[in-house]
Design a protein around this motif. Structure first.
Motif, PDB file in Angstrom:
ATOM      1  N   LEU A  34      52.147 -25.944  27.110  1.00  0.00           N
ATOM      2  CA  LEU A  34      51.899 -24.537  26.812  1.00  0.00           C
ATOM      3  C   LEU A  34      51.214 -24.420  25.454  1.00  0.00           C
ATOM      4  N   THR A  35      50.318 -23.450  25.320  1.00  0.00           N
ATOM      5  CA  THR A  35      49.630 -23.219  24.051  1.00  0.00           C
ATOM      6  C   THR A  35      49.806 -21.759  23.652  1.00  0.00           C
ATOM      7  N   PHE A  36      50.186 -21.543  22.400  1.00  0.00           N
ATOM      8  CA  PHE A  36      50.413 -20.205  21.862  1.00  0.00           C
ATOM      9  C   PHE A  36      49.556 -20.008  20.608  1.00  0.00           C
ATOM     10  N   GLN A  37      49.096 -18.788  20.393  1.00  0.00           N
ATOM     11  CA  GLN A  37      48.434 -18.456  19.134  1.00  0.00           C
ATOM     12  C   GLN A  37      49.498 -18.374  18.053  1.00  0.00           C
ATOM     13  N   ALA A  38      49.144 -18.777  16.832  1.00  0.00           N
ATOM     14  CA  ALA A  38      50.086 -18.746  15.719  1.00  0.00           C
ATOM     15  C   ALA A  38      49.351 -18.396  14.431  1.00  0.00           C
ATOM     16  N   ALA A  39      50.125 -17.981  13.448  1.00  0.00           N
ATOM     17  CA  ALA A  39      49.608 -17.734  12.101  1.00  0.00           C
ATOM     18  C   ALA A  39      50.154 -18.829  11.188  1.00  0.00           C
ATOM     19  N   ILE A  40      49.343 -19.237  10.227  1.00  0.00           N
ATOM     20  CA  ILE A  40      49.784 -20.196   9.207  1.00  0.00           C
ATOM     21  C   ILE A  40      49.408 -19.627   7.834  1.00  0.00           C
ATOM     22  N   GLY A  41      49.557 -20.427   6.789  1.00  0.00           N
ATOM     23  CA  GLY A  41      49.345 -19.980   5.424  1.00  0.00           C
ATOM     24  C   GLY A  41      47.983 -19.341   5.165  1.00  0.00           C
ATOM     25  N   ARG A  42      47.976 -18.344   4.296  1.00  0.00           N
ATOM     26  CA  ARG A  42      46.744 -17.604   3.986  1.00  0.00           C
ATOM     27  C   ARG A  42      45.646 -18.510   3.431  1.00  0.00           C
ATOM     28  N   ASN A  43      46.034 -19.628   2.856  1.00  0.00           N
ATOM     29  CA  ASN A  43      45.065 -20.581   2.308  1.00  0.00           C
ATOM     30  C   ASN A  43      44.981 -21.862   3.135  1.00  0.00           C
ATOM     31  N   GLY A  44      45.374 -21.768   4.408  1.00  0.00           N
ATOM     32  CA  GLY A  44      45.251 -22.913   5.305  1.00  0.00           C
ATOM     33  C   GLY A  44      46.395 -23.893   5.196  1.00  0.00           C
ATOM     34  N   ARG A  45      46.050 -25.189   5.308  1.00  0.00           N
ATOM     35  CA  ARG A  45      47.045 -26.267   5.318  1.00  0.00           C
ATOM     36  C   ARG A  45      46.782 -27.215   4.157  1.00  0.00           C
ATOM     37  N   THR A  46      47.794 -28.013   3.839  1.00  0.00           N
ATOM     38  CA  THR A  46      47.636 -29.001   2.766  1.00  0.00           C
ATOM     39  C   THR A  46      48.633 -30.136   2.923  1.00  0.00           C
ATOM     40  N   GLU A  51      54.646 -24.826  -4.689  1.00  0.00           N
ATOM     41  CA  GLU A  51      55.265 -23.504  -4.627  1.00  0.00           C
ATOM     42  C   GLU A  51      54.231 -22.408  -4.872  1.00  0.00           C
ATOM     43  N   GLY A  52      54.161 -21.441  -3.961  1.00  0.00           N
ATOM     44  CA  GLY A  52      53.308 -20.278  -4.138  1.00  0.00           C
ATOM     45  C   GLY A  52      51.835 -20.466  -3.831  1.00  0.00           C
ATOM     46  N   ASP A  53      51.438 -21.627  -3.271  1.00  0.00           N
ATOM     47  CA  ASP A  53      50.005 -21.874  -3.028  1.00  0.00           C
ATOM     48  C   ASP A  53      49.474 -21.203  -1.757  1.00  0.00           C
ATOM     49  N   GLY A  54      50.365 -20.629  -0.936  1.00  0.00           N
ATOM     50  CA  GLY A  54      49.922 -19.957   0.282  1.00  0.00           C
ATOM     51  C   GLY A  54      49.424 -20.904   1.355  1.00  0.00           C
ATOM     52  N   LYS A  55      49.834 -22.153   1.287  1.00  0.00           N
ATOM     53  CA  LYS A  55      49.394 -23.163   2.257  1.00  0.00           C
ATOM     54  C   LYS A  55      50.575 -23.662   3.079  1.00  0.00           C
ATOM     55  N   THR A  56      50.283 -24.012   4.319  1.00  0.00           N
ATOM     56  CA  THR A  56      51.270 -24.593   5.220  1.00  0.00           C
ATOM     57  C   THR A  56      51.220 -26.110   5.064  1.00  0.00           C
ATOM     58  N   PRO A  57      52.372 -26.748   4.861  1.00  0.00           N
ATOM     59  CA  PRO A  57      52.352 -28.205   4.684  1.00  0.00           C
ATOM     60  C   PRO A  57      51.942 -28.945   5.959  1.00  0.00           C
ATOM     61  N   ILE A  58      51.042 -29.903   5.803  1.00  0.00           N
ATOM     62  CA  ILE A  58      50.699 -30.813   6.898  1.00  0.00           C
ATOM     63  C   ILE A  58      51.808 -31.862   6.894  1.00  0.00           C
ATOM     64  N   ALA A  59      52.683 -31.751   7.887  1.00  0.00           N
ATOM     65  CA  ALA A  59      53.879 -32.598   7.893  1.00  0.00           C
ATOM     66  C   ALA A  59      54.595 -32.462   9.223  1.00  0.00           C
ATOM     67  N   SER A  60      55.506 -33.394   9.464  1.00  0.00           N
ATOM     68  CA  SER A  60      56.450 -33.293  10.571  1.00  0.00           C
ATOM     69  C   SER A  60      57.755 -32.811   9.979  1.00  0.00           C
ATOM     70  N   MET A  61      58.207 -31.644  10.423  1.00  0.00           N
ATOM     71  CA  MET A  61      59.402 -31.011   9.856  1.00  0.00           C
ATOM     72  C   MET A  61      60.441 -30.818  10.951  1.00  0.00           C
ATOM     73  N   ARG A  62      61.634 -31.342  10.727  1.00  0.00           N
ATOM     74  CA  ARG A  62      62.720 -31.175  11.690  1.00  0.00           C
ATOM     75  C   ARG A  62      63.211 -29.729  11.689  1.00  0.00           C
ATOM     76  N   ILE A  63      63.584 -29.254  12.865  1.00  0.00           N
ATOM     77  CA  ILE A  63      64.226 -27.944  12.987  1.00  0.00           C
ATOM     78  C   ILE A  63      65.690 -28.121  12.611  1.00  0.00           C
ATOM     79  N   LEU A  64      66.181 -27.275  11.699  1.00  0.00           N
ATOM     80  CA  LEU A  64      67.565 -27.381  11.244  1.00  0.00           C
ATOM     81  C   LEU A  64      68.473 -26.359  11.921  1.00  0.00           C
ATOM     82  N   ASP A  65      68.217 -25.091  11.690  1.00  0.00           N
ATOM     83  CA  ASP A  65      68.996 -23.995  12.269  1.00  0.00           C
ATOM     84  C   ASP A  65      68.182 -22.729  12.097  1.00  0.00           C
TER      85      ASP A  65
END
Length: 182
Positions: A34-46, A51-65
């Motif tokens: 399945l493919t969904f549209q999504a929003a990410i950081g206003r300044n893209g990825r990094t 802190e505060g850079d407006g970027k979404t981290p390029i990373a594998s992040m575990r879901i916690l809760d």
């Protein structure tokens, strides 16, 4: 049949987020075909999140809760532990504070985010393991998987999905699954 070169991955335990072509703050989230549209950081990825850079981290992040606005959403089903949000629930985003990138309670003087937002972004809010298990100052805080603003407006660094699409995914999300931003 021989395996293709490179590592074979089981994506049934992974949500994959790819930047949309030509749009630094829009993305495509894929899960089990399945493919969904999504929003990410206003300044893209990094790869160098700050802190505060407006970027979404390029990373594998575990879901916690996660958190849910039970006063707004009823009968939401998920195997995740979704805590009902109340007015005193906050998230510290002050890099010099001992509670940096942790939930805290009001009253709280250091810089923070309210989890009971009026704009609905955190009506469903999934906590991702970005700078939580091992914290570093200024590496970014409150990186969540939450709902979008109208028109898929950019986030401050999180991944956002429509309410309809989030409700479709929630029954499949489990603690330890990975949200992978590439």
């Amino acid at each position: 049949m021989a395996k293709p070169r490179g590592e074979m991955r089981n994506y049934s335990n992974c949500l994959v987020v790819r930047q949309a072509p030509g749009q630094k703050s829009r993305a495509l989230l894929q899960y089990c075909g399945l493919t969904f549209q999504a929003a990410i950081g206003r300044n893209g990825r990094t790869v160098l999140k700050k802190e505060g850079d407006g970027k979404t981290p390029i990373a594998s992040m575990r879901i916690l809760d996660g958190f849910i606005r039970g006063d707004r959403l009823k009968n939401v089903r998920s195997p995740l532990n979704l805590k009902r949000v109340h007015k005193t629930m906050l998230w510290c985003d002050a890099p010099d504070h001992a509670s940096y990138n942790r939930p805290v309670s009001a009253p709280f003087k250091a810089s923070h985010e309210e989890l009971m937002r009026q704009d609905g972004l955190y009506d469903i809010c999934i906590v991702l393991d970005w700078n939580i298990s091992t914290r570093s100052r200024n590496r970014g805080s409150a990186i969540f998987f939450h709902l979008i603003r109208p028109g898929y407006q950019p986030t401050a660094g999180c991944v956002g999905l429509s309410l309809r699409d989030m409700q479709r995914l929630l029954p499949h999300l489990r603690k330890g699954m990975t949200l992978r931003v590439i």
